[in-house]
Design a protein around this motif. Structure first.
Motif, PDB file in Angstrom:
ATOM      1  N   THR A   1      43.183  42.992  46.037  1.00  0.00           N
ATOM      2  CA  THR A   1      43.888  41.735  46.333  1.00  0.00           C
ATOM      3  C   THR A   1      43.178  40.562  45.658  1.00  0.00           C
ATOM      4  O   THR A   1      43.831  39.634  45.169  1.00  0.00           O
ATOM      5  CB  THR A   1      44.008  41.520  47.850  1.00  0.00           C
ATOM      6  OG1 THR A   1      44.714  42.633  48.404  1.00  0.00           O
ATOM      7  CG2 THR A   1      44.751  40.239  48.178  1.00  0.00           C
ATOM      8  N   THR A   2      41.859  40.607  45.607  1.00  0.00           N
ATOM      9  CA  THR A   2      41.099  39.581  44.893  1.00  0.00           C
ATOM     10  C   THR A   2      41.532  39.542  43.430  1.00  0.00           C
ATOM     11  O   THR A   2      41.800  38.467  42.881  1.00  0.00           O
ATOM     12  CB  THR A   2      39.580  39.861  45.000  1.00  0.00           C
ATOM     13  OG1 THR A   2      39.193  39.757  46.369  1.00  0.00           O
ATOM     14  CG2 THR A   2      38.773  38.897  44.152  1.00  0.00           C
ATOM     15  N   ARG A   3      41.617  40.697  42.801  1.00  0.00           N
ATOM     16  CA  ARG A   3      42.051  40.776  41.400  1.00  0.00           C
ATOM     17  C   ARG A   3      43.450  40.215  41.232  1.00  0.00           C
ATOM     18  O   ARG A   3      43.712  39.393  40.361  1.00  0.00           O
ATOM     19  CB  ARG A   3      42.015  42.223  40.897  1.00  0.00           C
ATOM     20  CG  ARG A   3      42.395  42.347  39.415  1.00  0.00           C
ATOM     21  CD  ARG A   3      42.978  43.711  39.070  1.00  0.00           C
ATOM     22  NE  ARG A   3      44.176  44.050  39.832  1.00  0.00           N
ATOM     23  CZ  ARG A   3      45.407  43.573  39.589  1.00  0.00           C
ATOM     24  NH1 ARG A   3      45.610  42.697  38.639  1.00  0.00           N
ATOM     25  NH2 ARG A   3      46.432  43.950  40.329  1.00  0.00           N
ATOM     26  N   PHE A   4      44.366  40.639  42.076  1.00  0.00           N
ATOM     27  CA  PHE A   4      45.764  40.228  41.985  1.00  0.00           C
ATOM     28  C   PHE A   4      45.915  38.704  42.140  1.00  0.00           C
ATOM     29  O   PHE A   4      46.588  38.053  41.346  1.00  0.00           O
ATOM     30  CB  PHE A   4      46.585  40.953  43.057  1.00  0.00           C
ATOM     31  CG  PHE A   4      48.005  40.476  43.145  1.00  0.00           C
ATOM     32  CD1 PHE A   4      48.946  40.889  42.204  1.00  0.00           C
ATOM     33  CD2 PHE A   4      48.406  39.616  44.152  1.00  0.00           C
ATOM     34  CE1 PHE A   4      50.258  40.448  42.274  1.00  0.00           C
ATOM     35  CE2 PHE A   4      49.708  39.163  44.226  1.00  0.00           C
ATOM     36  CZ  PHE A   4      50.643  39.582  43.282  1.00  0.00           C
ATOM     37  N   LEU A   5      45.283  38.144  43.173  1.00  0.00           N
ATOM     38  CA  LEU A   5      45.415  36.707  43.428  1.00  0.00           C
ATOM     39  C   LEU A   5      44.701  35.881  42.363  1.00  0.00           C
ATOM     40  O   LEU A   5      45.206  34.823  41.953  1.00  0.00           O
ATOM     41  CB  LEU A   5      44.906  36.355  44.820  1.00  0.00           C
ATOM     42  CG  LEU A   5      45.768  36.885  45.967  1.00  0.00           C
ATOM     43  CD1 LEU A   5      45.050  36.739  47.297  1.00  0.00           C
ATOM     44  CD2 LEU A   5      47.118  36.186  45.989  1.00  0.00           C
TER      45      LEU A   5
ATOM     46  N   VAL B   1      38.403  38.053  49.610  1.00  0.00           N
ATOM     47  CA  VAL B   1      36.984  38.225  49.318  1.00  0.00           C
ATOM     48  C   VAL B   1      36.217  38.489  50.607  1.00  0.00           C
ATOM     49  O   VAL B   1      35.365  39.386  50.670  1.00  0.00           O
ATOM     50  CB  VAL B   1      36.426  36.989  48.569  1.00  0.00           C
ATOM     51  CG1 VAL B   1      34.909  37.037  48.483  1.00  0.00           C
ATOM     52  CG2 VAL B   1      37.045  36.886  47.177  1.00  0.00           C
ATOM     53  N   ARG B   2      36.524  37.741  51.662  1.00  0.00           N
ATOM     54  CA  ARG B   2      35.839  37.936  52.948  1.00  0.00           C
ATOM     55  C   ARG B   2      36.083  39.347  53.501  1.00  0.00           C
ATOM     56  O   ARG B   2      35.218  39.915  54.165  1.00  0.00           O
ATOM     57  CB  ARG B   2      36.288  36.890  53.964  1.00  0.00           C
ATOM     58  CG  ARG B   2      35.778  35.502  53.668  1.00  0.00           C
ATOM     59  CD  ARG B   2      36.152  34.526  54.783  1.00  0.00           C
ATOM     60  NE  ARG B   2      35.932  33.158  54.399  1.00  0.00           N
ATOM     61  CZ  ARG B   2      34.748  32.563  54.326  1.00  0.00           C
ATOM     62  NH1 ARG B   2      33.662  33.232  54.622  1.00  0.00           N
ATOM     63  NH2 ARG B   2      34.651  31.296  53.962  1.00  0.00           N
TER      64      ARG B   2
ATOM     65  N   HIS C   1      47.607  30.056  47.471  1.00  0.00           N
ATOM     66  CA  HIS C   1      46.936  31.306  47.114  1.00  0.00           C
ATOM     67  C   HIS C   1      45.413  31.265  47.157  1.00  0.00           C
ATOM     68  O   HIS C   1      44.786  32.315  47.330  1.00  0.00           O
ATOM     69  CB  HIS C   1      47.410  31.778  45.741  1.00  0.00           C
ATOM     70  CG  HIS C   1      48.860  32.107  45.720  1.00  0.00           C
ATOM     71  ND1 HIS C   1      49.410  33.087  46.511  1.00  0.00           N
ATOM     72  CD2 HIS C   1      49.889  31.562  45.029  1.00  0.00           C
ATOM     73  CE1 HIS C   1      50.709  33.145  46.302  1.00  0.00           C
ATOM     74  NE2 HIS C   1      51.025  32.220  45.413  1.00  0.00           N
ATOM     75  N   LEU C   2      44.803  30.098  47.029  1.00  0.00           N
ATOM     76  CA  LEU C   2      43.346  30.053  47.091  1.00  0.00           C
ATOM     77  C   LEU C   2      42.815  30.438  48.475  1.00  0.00           C
ATOM     78  O   LEU C   2      41.855  31.219  48.561  1.00  0.00           O
ATOM     79  CB  LEU C   2      42.825  28.684  46.630  1.00  0.00           C
ATOM     80  CG  LEU C   2      41.324  28.564  46.393  1.00  0.00           C
ATOM     81  CD1 LEU C   2      40.761  29.700  45.560  1.00  0.00           C
ATOM     82  CD2 LEU C   2      41.009  27.224  45.752  1.00  0.00           C
ATOM     83  N   PRO C   3      43.427  29.993  49.578  1.00  0.00           N
ATOM     84  CA  PRO C   3      42.975  30.490  50.884  1.00  0.00           C
ATOM     85  C   PRO C   3      43.168  32.002  51.030  1.00  0.00           C
ATOM     86  O   PRO C   3      42.331  32.689  51.629  1.00  0.00           O
ATOM     87  CB  PRO C   3      43.840  29.727  51.893  1.00  0.00           C
ATOM     88  CG  PRO C   3      44.252  28.492  51.166  1.00  0.00           C
ATOM     89  CD  PRO C   3      44.407  28.911  49.729  1.00  0.00           C
TER      90      PRO C   3
ATOM     91  N   ARG D   1      45.093  32.300  37.793  1.00  0.00           N
ATOM     92  CA  ARG D   1      44.635  32.049  36.424  1.00  0.00           C
ATOM     93  C   ARG D   1      45.779  31.605  35.517  1.00  0.00           C
ATOM     94  O   ARG D   1      45.622  30.686  34.712  1.00  0.00           O
ATOM     95  CB  ARG D   1      43.973  33.303  35.851  1.00  0.00           C
ATOM     96  CG  ARG D   1      43.367  33.081  34.477  1.00  0.00           C
ATOM     97  CD  ARG D   1      42.619  34.287  34.020  1.00  0.00           C
ATOM     98  NE  ARG D   1      43.484  35.422  33.864  1.00  0.00           N
ATOM     99  CZ  ARG D   1      43.510  36.205  32.806  1.00  0.00           C
ATOM    100  NH1 ARG D   1      42.702  35.989  31.791  1.00  0.00           N
ATOM    101  NH2 ARG D   1      44.318  37.234  32.748  1.00  0.00           N
ATOM    102  N   GLY D   2      46.935  32.210  35.674  1.00  0.00           N
ATOM    103  CA  GLY D   2      48.073  31.828  34.845  1.00  0.00           C
ATOM    104  C   GLY D   2      48.461  30.373  35.040  1.00  0.00           C
ATOM    105  O   GLY D   2      48.680  29.642  34.071  1.00  0.00           O
TER     106      GLY D   2
END
Length: 146
Positions: free
Chosen positions: A82-86, A75-76, A67-69, A91-92
């Motif tokens: 989608t940034t918020r969701f990922l 973001v790009r 998920h980090l990629p 975070r969890g």
């Protein structure tokens, strides 16, 4: 930093979350890379404590690696939702293994996404990648630890 195998041998050190001077409601992490008290709590709920911890850390690494990629690409693309969701998803997992600094960075990314902006988010993603490397090293699951 303690490798995963040493997690049961040394006394846990719990980082605190503190406020930045002069900033109301802003939190920043303090202390170690991994909140070892979280690992100790996980061990307390399991009869095969190290197996459970290893499974959770392995699951965390798979989740972040996947998920980090995707977060970086969102973001790009300036895709705040989608940034918020990922960031929320990541975070969890960070909280479950005591990766407090990563959890904090994800929280900041989630807040930006919720506000509909991605300005400044790439720096946070870069910090998240660096912190992920530190967390892996703390657990002894980085390339140097294997």
């Amino acid at each position: 930093m303690r490798p995963l195998s040493a997690a049961t041998e040394a006394a846990p050190v719990t980082p605190e979350v503190t406020s930045e001077p002069g900033a109301t409601g802003v939190r920043r992490p303090a202390g170690e890379i991994v909140d070892w008290s979280v690992i100790d709590q996980l061990r307390a709920f399991s009869t095969d404590d190290m197996d459970l911890v290893r499974e959770l850390v392995a699951s965390f690494e798979v989740n972040v690696t996947q998920h980090l990629p995707e977060l970086e690409q969102a973001v790009r693309r300036d895709d705040a939702e989608t940034t918020r969701f990922l960031a929320h998803r990541l975070r969890g997992g960070c909280g479950h293994i005591g990766a407090r600094r990563m959890e904090f960075l994800c929280e900041r990314l989630e807040t930006l996404g919720r506000a509909g902006v991605t300005i400044g988010a790439m720096e946070l993603v870069d910090d998240l990648w660096a912190e992920f490397a530190r967390v892996r090293a703390a657990f002894g699951t980085d390339d140097a630890g294997n």
